[in-house]
Design a protein around this motif. Structure first.
Motif, mmCIF file in Angstrom:
data_model
loop_
_atom_site.group_PDB
_atom_site.id
_atom_site.type_symbol
_atom_site.label_atom_id
_atom_site.label_comp_id
_atom_site.label_asym_id
_atom_site.label_seq_id
_atom_site.Cartn_x
_atom_site.Cartn_y
_atom_site.Cartn_z
ATOM 1 N N ALA A 178 34.818 23.633 51.487
ATOM 2 C CA ALA A 178 34.045 24.164 50.355
ATOM 3 C C ALA A 178 32.973 23.159 49.930
ATOM 4 C CB ALA A 178 34.971 24.480 49.191
ATOM 5 N N LEU A 179 33.325 21.878 49.926
ATOM 6 C CA LEU A 179 32.353 20.835 49.594
ATOM 7 C C LEU A 179 31.245 20.776 50.643
ATOM 8 C CD1 LEU A 179 31.926 18.190 47.688
ATOM 9 C CD2 LEU A 179 32.725 16.999 49.726
ATOM 10 N N VAL A 180 31.618 20.839 51.900
ATOM 11 C CA VAL A 180 30.641 20.777 52.989
ATOM 12 C C VAL A 180 29.667 21.959 52.914
ATOM 13 C CG1 VAL A 180 30.410 21.024 55.500
ATOM 14 C CG2 VAL A 180 32.067 19.397 54.546
ATOM 15 N N ARG A 181 30.187 23.142 52.580
ATOM 16 C CA ARG A 181 29.323 24.324 52.446
ATOM 17 C C ARG A 181 28.442 24.251 51.208
ATOM 18 N NH1 ARG A 181 34.236 27.084 53.611
ATOM 19 N NH2 ARG A 181 34.408 27.561 51.385
ATOM 20 N N GLY A 182 28.857 23.468 50.230
ATOM 21 C CA GLY A 182 28.113 23.392 48.980
ATOM 22 C C GLY A 182 28.486 24.478 48.001
ATOM 23 N N ASP A 183 29.728 24.997 48.094
ATOM 24 C CA ASP A 183 30.168 26.047 47.170
ATOM 25 C C ASP A 183 30.156 25.545 45.731
ATOM 26 O OD1 ASP A 183 30.647 27.480 49.454
ATOM 27 O OD2 ASP A 183 32.830 27.493 49.264
ATOM 28 N N ALA A 184 29.786 26.419 44.817
ATOM 29 C CA ALA A 184 29.896 26.080 43.398
ATOM 30 C C ALA A 184 31.361 26.043 42.992
ATOM 31 C CB ALA A 184 29.133 27.088 42.548
ATOM 32 N N GLU A 185 32.097 27.081 43.373
ATOM 33 C CA GLU A 185 33.528 27.161 43.088
ATOM 34 C C GLU A 185 34.232 27.746 44.304
ATOM 35 O OE1 GLU A 185 33.923 27.632 38.257
ATOM 36 O OE2 GLU A 185 34.393 29.356 39.504
ATOM 37 N N ALA A 186 35.494 27.391 44.466
ATOM 38 C CA ALA A 186 36.290 27.949 45.559
ATOM 39 C C ALA A 186 37.722 28.119 45.083
ATOM 40 C CB ALA A 186 36.235 27.051 46.790
ATOM 41 N N MET A 187 38.259 29.313 45.317
ATOM 42 C CA MET A 187 39.669 29.565 45.059
ATOM 43 C C MET A 187 40.417 29.194 46.328
ATOM 44 S SD MET A 187 39.115 30.609 42.053
ATOM 45 C CE MET A 187 40.780 31.012 41.531
ATOM 46 N N ILE A 188 41.426 28.339 46.200
ATOM 47 C CA ILE A 188 42.149 27.844 47.364
ATOM 48 C C ILE A 188 43.517 28.536 47.427
ATOM 49 C CG2 ILE A 188 42.978 25.806 48.575
ATOM 50 C CD1 ILE A 188 39.925 25.891 48.121
ATOM 51 N N GLY A 189 43.621 29.480 48.362
ATOM 52 C CA GLY A 189 44.854 30.246 48.512
ATOM 53 C C GLY A 189 44.675 31.682 48.071
ATOM 54 N N GLY A 190 45.244 32.613 48.852
ATOM 55 C CA GLY A 190 45.130 34.036 48.535
ATOM 56 C C GLY A 190 45.639 34.412 47.150
ATOM 57 N N PRO A 191 46.809 33.904 46.713
ATOM 58 C CA PRO A 191 47.285 34.243 45.371
ATOM 59 C C PRO A 191 46.317 33.812 44.273
ATOM 60 C CG PRO A 191 49.079 33.357 46.676
ATOM 61 C CD PRO A 191 47.834 33.158 47.474
ATOM 62 N N ALA A 192 45.658 32.665 44.454
ATOM 63 C CA ALA A 192 44.677 32.203 43.460
ATOM 64 C C ALA A 192 43.520 33.181 43.364
ATOM 65 C CB ALA A 192 44.168 30.818 43.829
ATOM 66 N N LEU A 193 43.045 33.666 44.519
ATOM 67 C CA LEU A 193 41.949 34.622 44.527
ATOM 68 C C LEU A 193 42.357 35.928 43.852
ATOM 69 C CD1 LEU A 193 39.032 34.911 45.574
ATOM 70 C CD2 LEU A 193 39.987 35.937 47.655
ATOM 71 N N LEU A 194 43.581 36.392 44.132
ATOM 72 C CA LEU A 194 44.069 37.637 43.520
ATOM 73 C C LEU A 194 44.178 37.496 42.005
ATOM 74 C CD1 LEU A 194 46.855 38.707 46.051
ATOM 75 C CD2 LEU A 194 44.660 39.863 45.636
ATOM 76 N N MET A 195 44.697 36.352 41.535
ATOM 77 C CA MET A 195 44.836 36.155 40.095
ATOM 78 C C MET A 195 43.467 36.083 39.417
ATOM 79 S SD MET A 195 48.107 33.671 39.412
ATOM 80 C CE MET A 195 48.007 33.955 37.648
ATOM 81 N N ARG A 196 42.497 35.468 40.094
ATOM 82 C CA ARG A 196 41.155 35.388 39.519
ATOM 83 C C ARG A 196 40.576 36.781 39.331
ATOM 84 N NH1 ARG A 196 35.766 32.779 42.378
ATOM 85 N NH2 ARG A 196 34.337 33.160 40.669
ATOM 86 N N TYR A 197 40.696 37.633 40.362
ATOM 87 C CA TYR A 197 40.141 38.979 40.261
ATOM 88 C C TYR A 197 40.918 39.834 39.266
ATOM 89 C CZ TYR A 197 36.832 38.235 44.052
ATOM 90 O OH TYR A 197 35.790 37.781 44.810
ATOM 91 N N ALA A 198 42.237 39.626 39.210
ATOM 92 C CA ALA A 198 43.043 40.373 38.239
ATOM 93 C C ALA A 198 42.609 40.042 36.820
ATOM 94 C CB ALA A 198 44.512 40.048 38.431
ATOM 95 N N GLN A 199 42.390 38.755 36.566
ATOM 96 C CA GLN A 199 41.950 38.329 35.233
ATOM 97 C C GLN A 199 40.573 38.889 34.909
ATOM 98 O OE1 GLN A 199 43.422 36.735 32.865
ATOM 99 N NE2 GLN A 199 41.749 36.105 31.525
ATOM 100 N N ALA A 200 39.677 38.913 35.912
ATOM 101 C CA ALA A 200 38.312 39.381 35.665
ATOM 102 C C ALA A 200 38.245 40.897 35.483
ATOM 103 C CB ALA A 200 37.410 38.959 36.826
ATOM 104 N N LEU A 201 39.014 41.625 36.292
ATOM 105 C CA LEU A 201 38.912 43.086 36.292
ATOM 106 C C LEU A 201 39.874 43.763 35.314
ATOM 107 C CD1 LEU A 201 38.642 43.614 40.160
ATOM 108 C CD2 LEU A 201 36.778 43.642 38.485
ATOM 109 N N ALA A 202 41.011 43.121 35.048
ATOM 110 C CA ALA A 202 42.003 43.737 34.159
ATOM 111 C C ALA A 202 42.620 42.667 33.260
ATOM 112 C CB ALA A 202 43.084 44.438 34.984
ATOM 113 N N PRO A 203 41.827 42.094 32.358
ATOM 114 C CA PRO A 203 42.339 40.988 31.538
ATOM 115 C C PRO A 203 43.509 41.386 30.650
ATOM 116 C CG PRO A 203 40.187 41.731 30.752
ATOM 117 C CD PRO A 203 40.416 42.389 32.069
ATOM 118 N N GLN A 204 43.479 42.625 30.109
ATOM 119 C CA GLN A 204 44.575 43.052 29.239
ATOM 120 C C GLN A 204 45.880 43.183 30.016
ATOM 121 O OE1 GLN A 204 44.366 43.649 25.745
ATOM 122 N NE2 GLN A 204 46.566 43.516 26.035
ATOM 123 N N LEU A 205 45.813 43.806 31.198
ATOM 124 C CA LEU A 205 47.002 43.963 32.029
ATOM 125 C C LEU A 205 47.533 42.605 32.478
ATOM 126 C CD1 LEU A 205 49.008 45.706 33.599
ATOM 127 C CD2 LEU A 205 47.332 45.829 35.464
#
Length: 347
Positions: free
Chosen positions: A261-288
């Motif tokens: 991620a550093l080599v690519r110059g990413d601003a942010e990177a979620m490391i691991g599938g569960p982390a990515l799922l939780m990020r999208y869950a929080q963004a798309l369904a914060p109440q749930l």
């Protein structure tokens, strides 16, 4: 009837074109070459810090490891040198301003400059909110948020000169607050904001900033966590989840993804599938997401009558001691020595 000239494109079209150009520029950007680069790693003596040191040096970088324990640094340096790495160590405490300055100055003295600053050191506290004090929140902010700020500011003159990179290790807890990790999430949300601010302001000076958000990793570091509440139950649950196959990440794989991620110059990177799922869950369904986290808290151990924190290593149980994944991680990542609670490499 519209007064807009037929020759003037709509603002939305201009915005879309601008975003397209930015995306194309990013896709065509040259990866950052780590060969020969000079890397300072806080919390580099064990856990994720040591795994990242191995990964950086595998790319041809030269590293400086900073941590509090000279013995742990010695073992980490020997491990890296056995792999053919160039490594230097600095014993110091991130809460001491003179130690931070000395680490940066020592890097410049030994290697002639600095190209990459990796902010890895972290403190973790586990237990119910009722048992956490305001001092717990202040202590963890010093290590997880203010230390990266101070170390980055101290290193900026060197990073500007080399048009270097900054790595900030946050956590999925810096995107989604998890029960019984309130001070930790508090600090990781803060350092996530720091990473975003640094990224925006340092770009014009040629300094890139990448913030990473790992999921649970098999670093072997739970024994250094500070535990409150019903400490044996809290620690057993935390150490077990941190070392479950499939659920938790292999630390070497996580380190590779972070460096990529550093080599690519990413601003942010979620490391691991569960982390990515939780990020999208929080963004798309914060109440749930909030409701599910509140429900999960009902199944966690309740508070105790005292607020004393103990290191995880002091409340090991047969279940945690005999976990083969945990044992292997502790041996692999230099976590088996004497306990200095909380710091040098987050879970």
């Amino acid at each position: 009837m519209s007064r807009r000239s037929p020759l003037r494109p709509p603002k939305r079209l201009l915005l879309a074109a601008g975003l397209g150009l930015l995306a194309a520029r990013r896709a065509l950007a040259t990866p950052y070459n780590l060969s020969g680069k000079r890397v300072l790693i806080s919390g580099g003596s064990r856990g994720l810090g040591l795994a990242l040191a191995r990964e950086f040096t595998a790319h041809g970088a030269r590293v400086v490891l900073m941590a509090r324990s000279a013995a742990e640094l010695g073992r980490a340096a020997a491990d890296l040198r056995d792999r053919g790495a160039t490594v230097h160590t600095v014993t110091g405490d991130l809460t001491v301003a003179a130690d931070i300055e000395r680490a940066v100055e020592e890097t410049a003295r030994v290697y002639g400059g600095l190209d990459v600053l990796a902010n890895v050191a972290g403190l973790i506290q586990v237990g119910p909110l009722e048992n956490m004090t305001e001092e717990d929140f202040r202590e963890i902010m010093e290590i997880n948020a203010f230390a990266p700020l101070r170390l980055t500011r101290a290193a900026l003159p060197l990073l500007r000169a080399s048009r270097g990179r900054v790595l900030i290790v946050s956590s999925i807890g810096g995107k989604v607050a998890v029960p019984h990790l309130a001070p930790y999430s508090f600090s990781k949300f803060a350092v996530t904001g720091l990473g975003q601010a640094l990224r925006a302001e340092l770009a014009r000076e040629g300094v890139g900033v990448t913030t990473v958000h790992p999921w649970l990793m098999q670093t072997g570091s739970p024994r250094h966590a500070l535990v409150k509440g019903q400490v044996k139950k809290e620690y057993t649950l935390f150490a077990t989840l941190d070392n479950l196959p499939v659920l938790s990440l292999d630390t070497t794989v996580a380190a590779r993804r972070i460096v990529n991620a550093l080599v690519r110059g990413d601003a942010e990177a979620m490391i691991g599938g569960p982390a990515l799922l939780m990020r999208y869950a929080q963004a798309l369904a914060p109440q749930l997401t909030a409701d599910l986290l509140a429900l999960s808290n009902r199944f966690l151990p309740g508070p105790s009558t005292g607020d004393r924190a103990v290191p995880g290593a002091s409340v090991e149980t047969p279940l945690t001691q005999k976990n083969p994944i945990k044992q292997a991680a502790e041996a692999e990542f230099n976590e088996g020595g004497s306990v200095t609670p909380g710091r040098e490499g987050p879970s």
